[in-house]
Design a protein around this motif. Structure first.
Motif, mmCIF file in Angstrom:
data_model
loop_
_atom_site.group_PDB
_atom_site.id
_atom_site.type_symbol
_atom_site.label_atom_id
_atom_site.label_comp_id
_atom_site.label_asym_id
_atom_site.label_seq_id
_atom_site.Cartn_x
_atom_site.Cartn_y
_atom_site.Cartn_z
ATOM 1 N N MET A 1 0.916 -1.095 0.014
ATOM 2 C CA MET A 1 0.245 -0.070 0.022
ATOM 3 C C MET A 1 0.966 1.409 0.169
ATOM 4 O O MET A 1 0.684 2.239 -0.460
ATOM 5 C CB MET A 1 -0.925 -0.183 0.609
ATOM 6 N N PHE A 2 1.740 0.829 0.451
ATOM 7 C CA PHE A 2 2.743 2.804 0.378
ATOM 8 C C PHE A 2 3.136 2.982 -1.023
ATOM 9 O O PHE A 2 4.111 3.274 -1.119
ATOM 10 C CB PHE A 2 4.383 2.264 1.212
ATOM 11 N N ASN A 11 1.765 7.985 -11.038
ATOM 12 C CA ASN A 11 0.339 6.843 -11.922
ATOM 13 C C ASN A 11 -0.325 6.506 -11.375
ATOM 14 O O ASN A 11 -0.371 5.306 -10.461
ATOM 15 C CB ASN A 11 1.678 5.844 -12.616
ATOM 16 N N ALA A 12 -1.303 7.303 -11.491
ATOM 17 C CA ALA A 12 -2.983 7.015 -10.711
ATOM 18 C C ALA A 12 -3.012 5.015 -11.443
ATOM 19 O O ALA A 12 -4.290 4.189 -10.286
ATOM 20 C CB ALA A 12 -4.225 7.812 -10.843
ATOM 21 N N HIS A 13 -2.891 4.740 -12.419
ATOM 22 C CA HIS A 13 -3.599 3.511 -12.886
ATOM 23 C C HIS A 13 -2.218 2.529 -12.244
ATOM 24 O O HIS A 13 -2.862 1.157 -11.104
ATOM 25 C CB HIS A 13 -3.043 2.661 -14.513
ATOM 26 N N ARG A 14 -1.356 3.036 -11.622
ATOM 27 C CA ARG A 14 -0.879 1.955 -11.209
ATOM 28 C C ARG A 14 -1.155 2.130 -9.482
ATOM 29 O O ARG A 14 -0.367 0.914 -8.642
ATOM 30 C CB ARG A 14 1.008 1.960 -11.046
ATOM 31 N N ALA A 15 -1.157 2.957 -8.677
ATOM 32 C CA ALA A 15 -1.913 3.136 -7.501
ATOM 33 C C ALA A 15 -2.976 2.120 -7.605
ATOM 34 O O ALA A 15 -3.463 1.198 -6.853
ATOM 35 C CB ALA A 15 -2.022 4.450 -7.558
ATOM 36 N N ALA A 16 -3.645 2.525 -8.449
ATOM 37 C CA ALA A 16 -5.103 2.050 -8.337
ATOM 38 C C ALA A 16 -5.195 0.468 -8.588
ATOM 39 O O ALA A 16 -5.933 -0.482 -7.550
ATOM 40 C CB ALA A 16 -5.923 2.570 -9.012
ATOM 41 N N ARG A 17 -4.293 0.192 -8.799
ATOM 42 C CA ARG A 17 -4.170 -1.679 -9.233
ATOM 43 C C ARG A 17 -3.370 -2.190 -7.785
ATOM 44 O O ARG A 17 -4.079 -3.755 -7.882
ATOM 45 C CB ARG A 17 -2.881 -1.879 -10.482
ATOM 46 N N GLU A 18 -2.701 -1.536 -7.394
ATOM 47 C CA GLU A 18 -2.513 -2.132 -5.660
ATOM 48 C C GLU A 18 -2.959 -2.310 -4.966
ATOM 49 O O GLU A 18 -4.128 -3.450 -4.253
ATOM 50 C CB GLU A 18 -1.241 -0.810 -5.036
ATOM 51 N N LEU A 19 -4.218 -1.431 -4.505
ATOM 52 C CA LEU A 19 -5.900 -1.563 -4.260
ATOM 53 C C LEU A 19 -6.883 -2.872 -4.323
ATOM 54 O O LEU A 19 -7.038 -3.091 -4.073
ATOM 55 C CB LEU A 19 -6.364 -0.276 -4.544
ATOM 56 N N ILE A 20 -6.125 -2.605 -5.757
ATOM 57 C CA ILE A 20 -7.502 -3.522 -7.030
ATOM 58 C C ILE A 20 -7.094 -4.762 -6.922
ATOM 59 O O ILE A 20 -7.432 -5.946 -6.345
ATOM 60 C CB ILE A 20 -7.428 -3.082 -8.322
ATOM 61 N N THR A 21 -5.308 -5.198 -6.499
ATOM 62 C CA THR A 21 -5.154 -6.751 -6.728
ATOM 63 C C THR A 21 -5.747 -6.736 -4.883
ATOM 64 O O THR A 21 -5.712 -7.908 -4.804
ATOM 65 C CB THR A 21 -3.234 -6.916 -6.172
ATOM 66 N N HIS A 78 -4.794 1.501 3.479
ATOM 67 C CA HIS A 78 -5.240 1.398 2.082
ATOM 68 C C HIS A 78 -6.559 2.377 2.039
ATOM 69 O O HIS A 78 -6.082 2.909 1.128
ATOM 70 C CB HIS A 78 -6.483 0.398 2.001
ATOM 71 N N ALA A 79 -7.217 3.530 3.581
ATOM 72 C CA ALA A 79 -7.679 4.006 3.005
ATOM 73 C C ALA A 79 -6.905 5.596 2.692
ATOM 74 O O ALA A 79 -7.893 6.389 2.007
ATOM 75 C CB ALA A 79 -8.652 4.435 4.762
ATOM 76 N N ILE A 80 -6.237 5.510 3.607
ATOM 77 C CA ILE A 80 -4.752 6.766 3.629
ATOM 78 C C ILE A 80 -4.139 6.923 2.037
ATOM 79 O O ILE A 80 -4.216 7.809 1.001
ATOM 80 C CB ILE A 80 -4.258 6.392 4.495
ATOM 81 N N ALA A 81 -4.028 5.725 1.044
ATOM 82 C CA ALA A 81 -3.588 5.145 -0.144
ATOM 83 C C ALA A 81 -5.108 5.689 -1.271
ATOM 84 O O ALA A 81 -4.055 6.474 -1.825
ATOM 85 C CB ALA A 81 -2.792 4.161 -0.549
ATOM 86 N N ALA A 82 -5.890 5.201 -0.533
ATOM 87 C CA ALA A 82 -6.995 5.947 -1.881
ATOM 88 C C ALA A 82 -7.428 7.363 -1.579
ATOM 89 O O ALA A 82 -7.960 7.828 -2.563
ATOM 90 C CB ALA A 82 -8.799 5.611 -0.880
ATOM 91 N N LEU A 226 -11.000 7.636 5.754
ATOM 92 C CA LEU A 226 -12.175 7.500 5.545
ATOM 93 C C LEU A 226 -13.210 8.050 5.024
ATOM 94 O O LEU A 226 -13.964 8.403 4.302
ATOM 95 C CB LEU A 226 -11.972 6.183 5.396
ATOM 96 N N LEU A 227 -13.334 9.047 6.581
ATOM 97 C CA LEU A 227 -14.199 9.621 7.006
ATOM 98 C C LEU A 227 -13.846 10.817 5.759
ATOM 99 O O LEU A 227 -15.508 11.641 5.440
ATOM 100 C CB LEU A 227 -13.940 10.984 8.240
ATOM 101 N N GLU A 228 -12.814 11.066 5.235
ATOM 102 C CA GLU A 228 -12.839 12.753 4.121
ATOM 103 C C GLU A 228 -13.582 12.027 2.789
ATOM 104 O O GLU A 228 -14.197 12.345 1.815
ATOM 105 C CB GLU A 228 -11.351 13.397 3.650
#
Length: 245
Positions: A1-2, A11-21, A78-82, A226-228
């Motif tokens: 997640m870091f 690279n937003a797509h690469r960041a999102a892929r980490e979460l998706i995985t 995870h929520a911090i990354a999101a 997550l509240l944000e």
């Protein structure tokens, strides 16, 4: 997640892929495992593989998809990354990438909420405000001396022979955990598998139940993130109240 946090503005797509995985392997009780195994990856060179995590009797909470996962979690960054991905999209403004990032986080929000719910209930049923970890590897500080005293109290039973692949990749073996320490790590995993990761049975019988201040502090920060996200997408008040308590 870091990695996702670091990649959010590059690279937003690469960041999102980490979460998706990771969330592709989310358990039905909300737990996000710390490993989701790639079935197409080459033979492993490090313990533990999927077979070391799978219990004899499958857990009813394990993913219904065919993804193989570990049975442990790690700190809830995870929520911090999101939120970082969402903030990066706001900096860009509009466009396909920015709009796609917002849609992705909107879709991810209920899964994040379920994850936090799991930690706030199953890992803190008494409502102490401190999360219970079941293994040093859940702490994010895996082999830290912080766990030495707690591990010394763990009596190891019969373990199957195993090979320390990690020792092949360090010049000085003493820089890795000792055999006795690794025995305890694997024994704790074996005990979790034995009860099929039943939260109730773990709380009743597991020899390593530690209220981790660092894990809990990270969860507080993640709850704020997550509240944000919840406020951004107009989540119901009752969901926000869950995270504020």
């Amino acid at each position: 997640m870091f990695i996702a946090i670091g990649m959010a503005r590059l690279n937003a797509h690469r960041a999102a892929r980490e979460l998706i995985t990771l969330f592709s392997g989310q358990w039905t009780n909300g737990k996000v495992p710390h490993i989701v195994f790639n079935p197409h990856a080459p033979p492993r060179s490090y313990l533990l593989g999927p077979e070391h995590w799978a219990p004899a009797v499958p857990s009813p909470d394990a993913p219904t998809t065919p993804r193989q996962t570990s049975g442990l979690c790690q700190p809830a960054v995870h929520a911090i990354a999101a939120l970082r991905i969402l903030q990066a999209a706001d900096e860009v403004g509009s466009g396909e990438v920015a709009d796609g990032a917002r849609m992705f986080i909107r879709h991810l929000y209920p899964h994040l909420l379920s994850w936090h719910r799991y930690l706030l209930t199953e890992r803190d049923p008494e409502g102490s405000g401190l999360v219970t970890i079941y293994h040093p590897w859940e702490s994010g500080t895996d082999n830290s001396p912080r766990w030495d005293a707690a591990l010394e109290a763990v009596e190891v039973g019969e373990l199957a022979p195993y090979e320390r692949y990690d020792l092949q990749f360090v010049d000085e073996p003493s820089e890795r955990p000792a055999r006795e320490e690794y025995d305890r790590y694997l024994w704790l995993v074996q005990l979790l598998r034995k009860v099929s990761y039943s939260e109730a049975e773990i709380r009743r019988t597991h020899p390593f139940l530690v209220k981790d201040v660092l894990f809990s502090a990270i969860l507080v920060s993640a709850n704020e993130a997550l509240l944000e996200i919840a406020a951004r997408f107009g989540a119901p008040d009752e969901e926000r109240e869950e995270m504020e308590t």
